[in-house]
Design a protein around this motif. Structure first.
Motif, PDB file in Angstrom:
ATOM      1  N   GLY A  96      -4.140  15.054  -3.332  1.00  0.00           N
ATOM      2  CA  GLY A  96      -5.060  14.829  -2.224  1.00  0.00           C
ATOM      3  C   GLY A  96      -4.730  13.541  -1.503  1.00  0.00           C
ATOM      4  O   GLY A  96      -4.725  13.475  -0.271  1.00  0.00           O
ATOM      5  N   ALA A  97      -4.451  12.498  -2.277  1.00  0.00           N
ATOM      6  CA  ALA A  97      -4.065  11.214  -1.677  1.00  0.00           C
ATOM      7  C   ALA A  97      -2.748  11.331  -0.936  1.00  0.00           C
ATOM      8  O   ALA A  97      -2.580  10.771   0.164  1.00  0.00           O
ATOM      9  N   ALA A  98      -1.780  12.059  -1.520  1.00  0.00           N
ATOM     10  CA  ALA A  98      -0.474  12.229  -0.873  1.00  0.00           C
ATOM     11  C   ALA A  98      -0.607  12.980   0.445  1.00  0.00           C
ATOM     12  O   ALA A  98       0.081  12.671   1.427  1.00  0.00           O
ATOM     13  N   GLY A 116     -10.093  23.473  -8.605  1.00  0.00           N
ATOM     14  CA  GLY A 116      -8.677  23.761  -8.488  1.00  0.00           C
ATOM     15  C   GLY A 116      -7.883  22.859  -9.420  1.00  0.00           C
ATOM     16  O   GLY A 116      -8.381  22.391 -10.444  1.00  0.00           O
ATOM     17  N   SER A 117      -6.663  22.561  -9.053  1.00  0.00           N
ATOM     18  CA  SER A 117      -5.785  21.750  -9.886  1.00  0.00           C
ATOM     19  C   SER A 117      -6.273  20.303  -9.967  1.00  0.00           C
ATOM     20  O   SER A 117      -6.832  19.762  -9.002  1.00  0.00           O
ATOM     21  N   PHE A 118      -6.017  19.679 -11.098  1.00  0.00           N
ATOM     22  CA  PHE A 118      -6.299  18.246 -11.214  1.00  0.00           C
ATOM     23  C   PHE A 118      -5.369  17.426 -10.329  1.00  0.00           C
ATOM     24  O   PHE A 118      -5.547  16.208 -10.203  1.00  0.00           O
ATOM     25  N   ASP A 119      -4.419  18.085  -9.693  1.00  0.00           N
ATOM     26  CA  ASP A 119      -3.627  17.429  -8.648  1.00  0.00           C
ATOM     27  C   ASP A 119      -4.494  16.967  -7.490  1.00  0.00           C
ATOM     28  O   ASP A 119      -4.022  16.245  -6.610  1.00  0.00           O
ATOM     29  N   MET A 120      -5.773  17.399  -7.490  1.00  0.00           N
ATOM     30  CA  MET A 120      -6.676  16.995  -6.411  1.00  0.00           C
ATOM     31  C   MET A 120      -6.704  15.474  -6.244  1.00  0.00           C
ATOM     32  O   MET A 120      -6.940  14.976  -5.134  1.00  0.00           O
ATOM     33  N   TYR A 121      -6.456  14.738  -7.318  1.00  0.00           N
ATOM     34  CA  TYR A 121      -6.449  13.270  -7.231  1.00  0.00           C
ATOM     35  C   TYR A 121      -5.182  12.783  -6.512  1.00  0.00           C
ATOM     36  O   TYR A 121      -5.270  12.325  -5.372  1.00  0.00           O
ATOM     37  N   GLY A 171       0.813  -1.209   0.000  1.00  0.00           N
ATOM     38  CA  GLY A 171       0.000   0.000   0.000  1.00  0.00           C
ATOM     39  C   GLY A 171       0.847   1.259   0.000  1.00  0.00           C
ATOM     40  O   GLY A 171       0.561   2.223  -0.717  1.00  0.00           O
ATOM     41  N   ASP A 172       1.903   1.264   0.816  1.00  0.00           N
ATOM     42  CA  ASP A 172       2.806   2.425   0.854  1.00  0.00           C
ATOM     43  C   ASP A 172       3.466   2.647  -0.509  1.00  0.00           C
ATOM     44  O   ASP A 172       3.587   3.788  -0.976  1.00  0.00           O
ATOM     45  N   GLU A 173       3.879   1.578  -1.121  1.00  0.00           N
ATOM     46  CA  GLU A 173       4.537   1.707  -2.423  1.00  0.00           C
ATOM     47  C   GLU A 173       3.586   2.287  -3.460  1.00  0.00           C
ATOM     48  O   GLU A 173       3.983   3.133  -4.285  1.00  0.00           O
ATOM     49  N   TYR A 174       2.345   1.845  -3.422  1.00  0.00           N
ATOM     50  CA  TYR A 174       1.369   2.373  -4.380  1.00  0.00           C
ATOM     51  C   TYR A 174       1.141   3.863  -4.137  1.00  0.00           C
ATOM     52  O   TYR A 174       1.132   4.664  -5.085  1.00  0.00           O
ATOM     53  N   GLN A 175       0.947   4.244  -2.863  1.00  0.00           N
ATOM     54  CA  GLN A 175       0.728   5.659  -2.547  1.00  0.00           C
ATOM     55  C   GLN A 175       1.909   6.506  -3.004  1.00  0.00           C
ATOM     56  O   GLN A 175       1.734   7.588  -3.588  1.00  0.00           O
ATOM     57  N   GLN A 176       3.117   6.040  -2.760  1.00  0.00           N
ATOM     58  CA  GLN A 176       4.299   6.794  -3.169  1.00  0.00           C
ATOM     59  C   GLN A 176       4.392   6.892  -4.689  1.00  0.00           C
ATOM     60  O   GLN A 176       4.768   7.930  -5.246  1.00  0.00           O
ATOM     61  N   GLY A 177       4.033   5.826  -5.366  1.00  0.00           N
ATOM     62  CA  GLY A 177       4.117   5.811  -6.826  1.00  0.00           C
ATOM     63  C   GLY A 177       3.171   6.780  -7.492  1.00  0.00           C
ATOM     64  O   GLY A 177       3.475   7.345  -8.553  1.00  0.00           O
ATOM     65  N   LEU A 178       2.007   7.019  -6.880  1.00  0.00           N
ATOM     66  CA  LEU A 178       1.032   7.932  -7.466  1.00  0.00           C
ATOM     67  C   LEU A 178       1.555   9.361  -7.573  1.00  0.00           C
ATOM     68  O   LEU A 178       1.074  10.149  -8.388  1.00  0.00           O
ATOM     69  N   ARG A 179       2.569   9.688  -6.766  1.00  0.00           N
ATOM     70  CA  ARG A 179       3.078  11.071  -6.745  1.00  0.00           C
ATOM     71  C   ARG A 179       3.693  11.485  -8.079  1.00  0.00           C
ATOM     72  O   ARG A 179       3.819  12.683  -8.351  1.00  0.00           O
ATOM     73  N   GLN A 180       4.057  10.525  -8.899  1.00  0.00           N
ATOM     74  CA  GLN A 180       4.639  10.872 -10.204  1.00  0.00           C
ATOM     75  C   GLN A 180       3.651  11.625 -11.085  1.00  0.00           C
ATOM     76  O   GLN A 180       4.026  12.249 -12.088  1.00  0.00           O
ATOM     77  N   ASN A 181       2.380  11.594 -10.708  1.00  0.00           N
ATOM     78  CA  ASN A 181       1.347  12.261 -11.496  1.00  0.00           C
ATOM     79  C   ASN A 181       1.034  13.671 -11.003  1.00  0.00           C
ATOM     80  O   ASN A 181       0.148  14.333 -11.549  1.00  0.00           O
ATOM     81  N   ILE A 182       1.746  14.137  -9.978  1.00  0.00           N
ATOM     82  CA  ILE A 182       1.487  15.458  -9.411  1.00  0.00           C
ATOM     83  C   ILE A 182       2.290  16.512 -10.173  1.00  0.00           C
ATOM     84  O   ILE A 182       3.491  16.354 -10.391  1.00  0.00           O
ATOM     85  N   ASN A 183       1.630  17.600 -10.534  1.00  0.00           N
ATOM     86  CA  ASN A 183       2.286  18.688 -11.264  1.00  0.00           C
ATOM     87  C   ASN A 183       2.602  19.897 -10.398  1.00  0.00           C
ATOM     88  O   ASN A 183       3.451  20.714 -10.757  1.00  0.00           O
TER      89      ASN A 183
END
Length: 551
Positions: free
Chosen positions: A418-420, A410-415, A383-395
């Motif tokens: 927001g999770a991060a 606001g920003s589409f970074d909300m996905y 789970g931690d690895e998945y959460q960390q991996g999602l950060r590559q999509n943050i602008n």
């Protein structure tokens, strides 16, 4: 020939009326329209929505909707003008109350209806509006929204509505603002040509066959409050199969509606549904709509979180259209659309943002739920690895929270951001049992409610006992990523936060050899004594690091 001529004149009159309505809409500025749509105007604030009775006849050949909406409302204050929305090219034809036709004025696609007489505060009244037209055809659903007119593999109609961003008023007249939902839900009467099936929200009450005109009317009923954009129509040559989930609140009906040609694939792929429900109930508490059941419905677009009628179009494959958004391979072990859209039943449908400026409450928590699903089924490290991996999509392009009262996000970074943020807060709380209590408590405290970011923030702060205010401000209201600046000399560390708002403070965890050590950092340089061993900052905190050489 005479009847044909009359029909042509009627069509011409309708087209002229539609053109005039559209022309009138063009006279209003986009800024004015956004204020009317995005704010709680005087014409909205005085009445509390209780129930919709929506009737829609779908003409597939003409790609036309026509129908009525009987609106039940409770009076909160003495105002007579009532605001609804219906977007062009749909037309609000008339409004009636107590058998009296009402006066209507229009600004853009906002309609202002004067009720028959002064309404008595505390009492309920009904108002019926009639509408028709050819609703906007979605070109890239669900993002641009509207109606998708498609065909299945055998050339049969395959039709669906989707309208989160553009709004439900793209195809039916309603109080199109997130702050108010019908307390007693909605009854939907959807008329479609035989032999096609309509699937909408809630439970199927009845199907009326109208043999004389070759149509069928499907009556679907939702008893819970429902957000406008969650209301949907799906039409196809559907087949249905079902199962029962033994959940936290008891047995839950799980129905699946798919194209006849895809039934075998669906029976295999939809096995993810039960294990998703298990994981989400573990983390967020009971499914919020037991009385309205659960459905997963195949549609001709990617999918969306329609309440109790979640839609699916991911091609019966794992990942997001076959890709892992985290880049860790954990996202290829399950179907992204099933997990993400089902999680919206808790955050979007039960807990709904009052203003779309706060849409991160829906999308951030739901994206975070993906990692919780991974943790539940594959372990905490996964789970931690998945959460960390999602950060590559943050602008980090602009703040996650948008401007209020303007119908702007606001920003589409909300996905992913927001999770991060949520994953970072979990680390700061440093108590997984408490964190799960907070997540489940959100579902209980704000059950079937519309909320603001401020309410969610305050609840998490109160329940955790942690000073999290500057974290929320930094990650939601500022676009910069905190930088951890540090220097090491011997066994002494000096460190601070930079690239942050004034007053930002956040503790952070590090491993030093075999030991764990916490550092309470602010924007000021502070010295700390280190344990023996190599210093490794915990990657579960969403930050940047800057090791500074000693001068």
């Amino acid at each position: 020939m005479k009847n044909r001529r009359i029909n042509e004149l009627l069509v011409l009159c309708w087209l002229l009326f539609s053109f005039n309505s559209a022309a009138q809409a063009q006279e209003i500025s986009s800024e004015r329209q956004n204020v009317l749509r995005g704010s709680i105007t005087e014409q909205r604030a005085w009445w509390d929505l209780q129930h919709y009775q929506l009737s829609v006849a779908v003409d597939i050949g003409e790609k036309r909707f026509s129908g009525s909406n009987l609106i039940t409302y409770k009076v909160l204050s003495d105002v007579r003008e009532l605001q609804l929305e219906l977007q062009q090219p749909m037309v609000l034809v008339a409004a009636y109350q107590q058998d009296t036709k009402l006066a209507i004025r229009q600004e853009g696609y906002s309609y202002f209806i004067t009720t028959v007489a002064a309404n008595e505060v505390g009492k309920e009244y009904q108002l019926r509006v009639e509408f028709n037209g050819q609703p906007h055809a979605a070109k890239n659903a669900p993002w641009d929204g509207g109606v998708t007119w498609s065909e299945d593999g055998g050339g049969m109609p395959f039709i669906a509505t989707s309208n989160q961003g553009i709004g439900a008023s793209i195809w039916w007249p309603n109080k199109d603002h997130g702050y108010d939902e019908p307390d007693r839900g909605i009854d939907m009467f959807i008329e479609v040509p035989q032999p096609f099936v309509n699937v909408s929200n809630g439970r199927l009450v009845n199907v009326e066959d109208k043999q004389d005109v070759g149509s069928r009317i499907f009556h679907w009923q939702v008893k819970s409050p429902i957000n406008n954009y969650g209301v949907n129509i799906n039409i196809a040559d559907y087949v249905n199969f079902s199962e029962v989930y033994q959940g936290e609140t008891g047995p839950l009906d799980m129905d699946y509606y798919v194209l006849r040609e895809n039934e075998d694939k669906a029976r295999m792929q939809f096995k993810d549904v039960l294990r998703t429900m298990q994981a989400l109930e573990h983390w967020f508490g009971p499914y919020p709509f037991y009385q309205d059941s659960f459905k997963l419905v195949e549609v001709p677009y990617l999918g969306m979180e329609h309440q109790s009628s979640v839609t699916y179009g991911n091609g019966y494959q794992n990942g997001y259209k076959g890709r892992d958004l985290s880049g860790t391979d954990w996202g290829l072990k399950w179907d992204y659309i099933i997990i993400h859209e089902m999680a919206h039943e808790w955050f979007a449908n039960s807990i709904t943002a009052k203003d779309i400026a706060d849409l991160w409450v829906q999308e951030g928590f739901t994206t975070y739920a993906e990692g919780l699903f991974v943790e539940y089924h594959y372990g905490k490290q996964a789970g931690d690895e998945y959460q960390q991996g999602l950060r590559q999509n943050i602008n980090n392009d602009k703040p996650v929270i948008g401007p209020y009262h303007q119908h702007k996000i606001g920003s589409f970074d909300m996905y992913p951001k927001g999770a991060a943020l949520l994953h970072t807060i979990r680390q700061v709380i440093n108590d997984d049992d408490k964190w799960r209590e907070i997540l489940r408590g959100l579902g209980t405290t704000f059950y079937h409610q519309t909320v603001s970011t401020a309410q969610i923030e305050q609840y998490i702060i109160d329940q955790s006992g942690k000073a999290l205010g500057s974290l929320f401000d930094q990650y939601l209201r500022d676009n910069r990523l905190p930088i951890l600046e540090f220097r090491i000399k011997g066994q002494q560390l000096t460190a601070r936060w930079s690239n942050v708002i004034e007053g930002f403070e956040m503790p952070i965890r590090a491993s030093i050899g075999e030991q764990e050590q916490w550092f309470n950092l602010t924007t000021q340089w502070q010295p700390f004594e280190l344990h023996e061993g190599e210093l490794v900052w915990d990657n579960n905190f969403y930050i940047a690091q800057a090791f500074l050489a000693l001068q």
